[in-house]
Design a protein around this motif. Structure first.
Motif, short mmCIF file in Angstrom:
data_model
loop_
_atom_site.label_atom_id
_atom_site.label_comp_id
_atom_site.label_asym_id
_atom_site.label_seq_id
_atom_site.Cartn_x
_atom_site.Cartn_y
_atom_site.Cartn_z
N VAL A 38 -12.33 -7.24 14.93
CA VAL A 38 -11.88 -6.93 16.29
C VAL A 38 -12.36 -5.53 16.68
CG1 VAL A 38 -9.88 -8.46 16.08
CG2 VAL A 38 -9.65 -6.03 15.50
N ALA A 39 -12.29 -5.23 17.97
CA ALA A 39 -12.92 -4.02 18.49
C ALA A 39 -12.38 -2.74 17.86
CB ALA A 39 -12.76 -3.97 20.01
N ASP A 40 -11.07 -2.67 17.60
CA ASP A 40 -10.53 -1.44 17.03
C ASP A 40 -10.58 -1.42 15.50
OD1 ASP A 40 -8.56 -3.26 16.45
OD2 ASP A 40 -6.99 -2.30 17.66
N GLU B 111 -6.55 -7.64 7.03
CA GLU B 111 -5.88 -6.57 7.76
C GLU B 111 -6.22 -5.23 7.15
OE1 GLU B 111 -1.90 -8.05 6.95
OE2 GLU B 111 -1.62 -8.47 9.09
N LYS B 112 -6.47 -4.26 7.99
CA LYS B 112 -6.74 -2.91 7.50
C LYS B 112 -5.50 -2.34 6.83
CE LYS B 112 -8.73 1.51 8.98
NZ LYS B 112 -9.28 2.27 10.14
N GLN B 113 -4.34 -2.63 7.40
CA GLN B 113 -3.07 -2.23 6.81
C GLN B 113 -2.30 -3.50 6.44
OE1 GLN B 113 -1.08 0.36 9.61
NE2 GLN B 113 -2.38 2.10 9.11
N PRO B 114 -2.36 -3.89 5.18
CA PRO B 114 -1.71 -5.15 4.76
C PRO B 114 -0.19 -5.10 4.95
CG PRO B 114 -3.26 -4.35 3.10
CD PRO B 114 -3.07 -3.23 4.08
N GLY B 115 0.38 -6.29 5.04
CA GLY B 115 1.84 -6.40 5.08
C GLY B 115 2.44 -6.45 6.46
#
Length: 213
Positions: A37-39, A60-64
């Motif tokens: 995604v863009a971000d 996900e960049k930040q899991p959970g």
């Protein structure tokens, strides 16, 4: 009138080049695969499930993360990993565009949406609320495309070899796509960085399998 063999041969060569280029572009504009995604906070895996395009969070960049803004209280604790984002996207006749809904986890709302591949490595997604307040962004390919499964009776074109779908106990598998497409340089990097794939074939995810039948 005599035709010059050399000129005729040159014309055939040029025609072949243009034809090959056109076919390559037509086959390259495939929305399936993994898209950043863009971000850059997530990858969305897009696959064809019973003739419609679906997309779910594959990384996900930040899991959970949790779907805390969902108006359905029973879903507010569901993981965002594997959560459907693109919902039942149907192809528009004659163009490389698919229309359906997009789920925005930031506010828990569904919006009318269109996805359109701009090139083999970029795809545009647009979303609107009741036909206005339209906005969009461009996603970048990180893996794929994903070949259609021979079991998918609505898939277009000759069947290709699917990736091995995960075994899911107690679930009737829908007609589905493989979870792994032909390897590209980008995909090799993604595989090396994330050897374990917790999402797999998104058509087998319960939230998608319940609709795509």
């Amino acid at each position: 009138m005599l035709h010059c063999p050399r000129k005729t041969a040159r014309t055939l060569v040029y025609s072949g080049i243009f034809l090959a280029t056109g076919l390559a572009q037509a086959f390259a504009l495939d929305p399936t695969g993994d898209w950043r995604v863009a971000d850059g906070v997530a990858n969305i895996r897009v696959a064809e499930c019973n003739g419609s395009m679906w997309g779910a969070v594959a990384w996900e960049k930040q899991p959970g993360g949790r779907d805390t803004h969902n108006p359905d209280v029973s879903k507010q604790n569901r993981p965002t990993l594997g959560m459907p984002i693109l919902i039942d996207m149907r192809k528009k006749p004659g163009v490389d565009q698919w229309e359906g809904q997009v789920y925005n986890a930031k506010d828990g709302q569904f919006y009318s949406s269109t996805i359109k591949p701009l090139s083999p490595d970029q795809m545009e997604i647009q979303g609107c609320v009741l036909g206005f307040l339209c906005g969009g962004e461009t996603w970048t390919r990180v893996a794929g495309p994903i070949p259609s499964s021979p079991a998918n009776s609505m898939a277009k074109g000759p069947p290709k070899s699917p990736g091995a779908p995960p075994h899911t106990a107690g679930m009737t598998a829908p007609k589905t796509t493989g979870s792994v497409g032909p390897k590209t340089p980008g995909q090799k990097l993604a595989t090396a960085a994330h050897p374990a794939d917790p999402v797999g074939d998104i058509c087998l995810l319960p939230d998608i399998a319940g609709f795509a039948h």
